[in-house]
Design a protein around this motif. Sequence first.
Motif, PDB file in Angstrom:
ATOM      1  N   ALA A   1     -51.236   9.493   0.536  1.00 30.42           N
ATOM      2  CA  ALA A   1     -49.849   9.028   0.428  1.00 30.42           C
ATOM      3  C   ALA A   1     -49.005   9.484   1.611  1.00 30.42           C
ATOM      4  O   ALA A   1     -47.970   8.874   1.909  1.00 30.42           O
ATOM      5  N   ARG A   2     -49.459  10.551   2.290  1.00 31.89           N
ATOM      6  CA  ARG A   2     -48.765  11.062   3.482  1.00 31.89           C
ATOM      7  C   ARG A   2     -49.464  10.651   4.776  1.00 31.89           C
ATOM      8  O   ARG A   2     -49.095  11.105   5.852  1.00 31.89           O
TER       9      ARG A   2
ATOM     10  N   LYS B   1     -41.443  11.644   0.433  1.00 31.87           N
ATOM     11  CA  LYS B   1     -41.142  12.831   1.237  1.00 31.87           C
ATOM     12  C   LYS B   1     -41.598  12.642   2.675  1.00 31.87           C
ATOM     13  O   LYS B   1     -40.978  13.163   3.611  1.00 31.87           O
ATOM     14  N   ALA B   2     -42.698  11.886   2.857  1.00 30.57           N
ATOM     15  CA  ALA B   2     -43.243  11.654   4.200  1.00 30.57           C
ATOM     16  C   ALA B   2     -42.552  10.502   4.923  1.00 30.57           C
ATOM     17  O   ALA B   2     -42.905  10.176   6.057  1.00 30.57           O
TER      18      ALA B   2
ATOM     19  N   ASN C   1     -48.783   2.104  -4.320  1.00 28.82           N
ATOM     20  CA  ASN C   1     -49.237   2.990  -5.392  1.00 28.82           C
ATOM     21  C   ASN C   1     -49.492   2.167  -6.644  1.00 28.82           C
ATOM     22  O   ASN C   1     -48.561   1.821  -7.368  1.00 28.82           O
TER      23      ASN C   1
ATOM     24  N   TYR D   1     -44.179  10.772  -4.944  1.00 27.67           N
ATOM     25  CA  TYR D   1     -43.333  11.838  -4.411  1.00 27.67           C
ATOM     26  C   TYR D   1     -43.725  12.166  -2.972  1.00 27.67           C
ATOM     27  O   TYR D   1     -42.865  12.256  -2.077  1.00 27.67           O
ATOM     28  N   ALA D   2     -45.045  12.277  -2.736  1.00 31.99           N
ATOM     29  CA  ALA D   2     -45.536  12.613  -1.399  1.00 31.99           C
ATOM     30  C   ALA D   2     -45.204  11.513  -0.395  1.00 31.99           C
ATOM     31  O   ALA D   2     -44.818  11.798   0.748  1.00 31.99           O
ATOM     32  N   ALA D   3     -45.344  10.249  -0.810  1.00 31.54           N
ATOM     33  CA  ALA D   3     -45.067   9.128   0.096  1.00 31.54           C
ATOM     34  C   ALA D   3     -43.594   9.107   0.508  1.00 31.54           C
ATOM     35  O   ALA D   3     -43.266   8.922   1.690  1.00 31.54           O
TER      36      ALA D   3
ATOM     37  N   SER E   1     -52.661  12.544  -2.806  1.00 28.33           N
ATOM     38  CA  SER E   1     -51.383  12.869  -2.171  1.00 28.33           C
ATOM     39  C   SER E   1     -51.510  12.901  -0.658  1.00 28.33           C
ATOM     40  O   SER E   1     -50.577  12.521   0.063  1.00 28.33           O
ATOM     41  N   GLU E   2     -52.675  13.339  -0.174  1.00 26.23           N
ATOM     42  CA  GLU E   2     -52.891  13.346   1.281  1.00 26.23           C
ATOM     43  C   GLU E   2     -52.881  11.924   1.836  1.00 26.23           C
ATOM     44  O   GLU E   2     -52.310  11.666   2.906  1.00 26.23           O
TER      45      GLU E   2
ATOM     46  N   ASP F   1     -50.917   9.894   8.133  1.00 26.37           N
ATOM     47  CA  ASP F   1     -50.201   9.716   9.395  1.00 26.37           C
ATOM     48  C   ASP F   1     -50.314   8.300   9.941  1.00 26.37           C
ATOM     49  O   ASP F   1     -49.370   7.772  10.537  1.00 26.37           O
TER      50      ASP F   1
ATOM     51  N   LYS G   1     -42.603   7.282   4.101  1.00 24.79           N
ATOM     52  CA  LYS G   1     -43.360   6.027   4.077  1.00 24.79           C
ATOM     53  C   LYS G   1     -42.637   4.977   3.231  1.00 24.79           C
ATOM     54  O   LYS G   1     -41.926   5.312   2.293  1.00 24.79           O
TER      55      LYS G   1
END
Length: 385
Positions: free
Chosen positions: A92-93, A118-119, A102, A114-116, A89-90, A95, A121
């Motif tokens: 996927a976010r 939300k960030a 994925n 979900y993480a991507a 998940s890190e 910076d 991307k």
Amino acid sequence: MTENARLRVVILGCTGSIGRQALDVCRQHADRLEVVALSAHTGTEALTAAAREFGVRAVAVTSEEHAHDPILEELPQGCSLLCGHEGLSELARFDSADCILNSVMGAAGLEASYAALKAGKRLALANKESLVVGGDLLMPLASPGQMLPVDSEHNAIFQCLEGERADEVHAIWLTCSGGPFFGMTAEELSRVTVKDALKHPNWAMGAKITIDSATLMNKGLERLEAMHLFGCDLDRIIVLIQRESKIHSMVEFADGSTIAHLGASDMRIPIQYAFSYPDRWETPAERLDYRALGGLTFDAPDTNTFRCLALAERAGRTGGTAPCVLNAANEVAVEAFLGHRCSFTQIADIVERCLDQHDAERVVSIEQLIEVDIRTRALARSLVA
């Protein structure tokens, strides 16, 4: 991303079939694509080799058992090593990334998708289970053009719909080859072996998706994925057997016109389009010579014999957490079949019994879906002979 800069890409699941082909696309377009991070589950040797080749800034190993493999000491200098699904998940976010591909196998990819999103991307989605299980949560997060489908059929539909009005769509014709057992009876299916089921007629894929293609569960999952991606009722998503796998899907409009997407059976083409969109780059695959194709054949699937397709429809019509149960039970059953612990036809039996014992709930959170997934897997394992 600034104009003329390379698209900075993270590839989750870089050692699987899609991940390896994505790396090939990145090699062919090194002037346009920069690989900045990679993940793998257990394939740390291939992960390390790719990390060194592309000079990535971070990697994640999701298997706790392999997170400290000695080969990881050979990661490039300055490359961060992350572990577990938190590490996934890190990434996927990440910076330093513009686009997250994925291609993680199964429901394990949901949290990363979900993480991507939300960030903010771009999500190149090759993990259909993210939408099958969590589409109710993911779709509201995706802005137009943020989620690009990589599955060949959904990528094809996406392209057929470009510039078209959703309210003028009459039907989506979702194609499939029919797998290696097309035309067989239920009795014949009960005797097929793992070796038989891994012989897909047209595509080179990983073991799990190849078995799903043989049972037609893959097409059932893809119907649910299409329902979320394109905001279309199941009744208007029609499965069509297209044995040659040259028509990757079609969209029929209200006036009777149908737009079909044709091309070679090569996953690098949709992978590349998910990176290049809205542009088109030189093909990474051999071109198809339509003069030599000979013909295209069509048929309807036999849902009485290939029961997984009907079970997927049942889960889709029930909605809520039912598709989560469908997917989790299927993953356990396919693993059991590959391990010679159940027969080919018992895959559908296990999935059906898990659906029978589940009271569907409205999807409200990732945590809820994880709990349902865990419960279903335990039940499915208890049903394996």
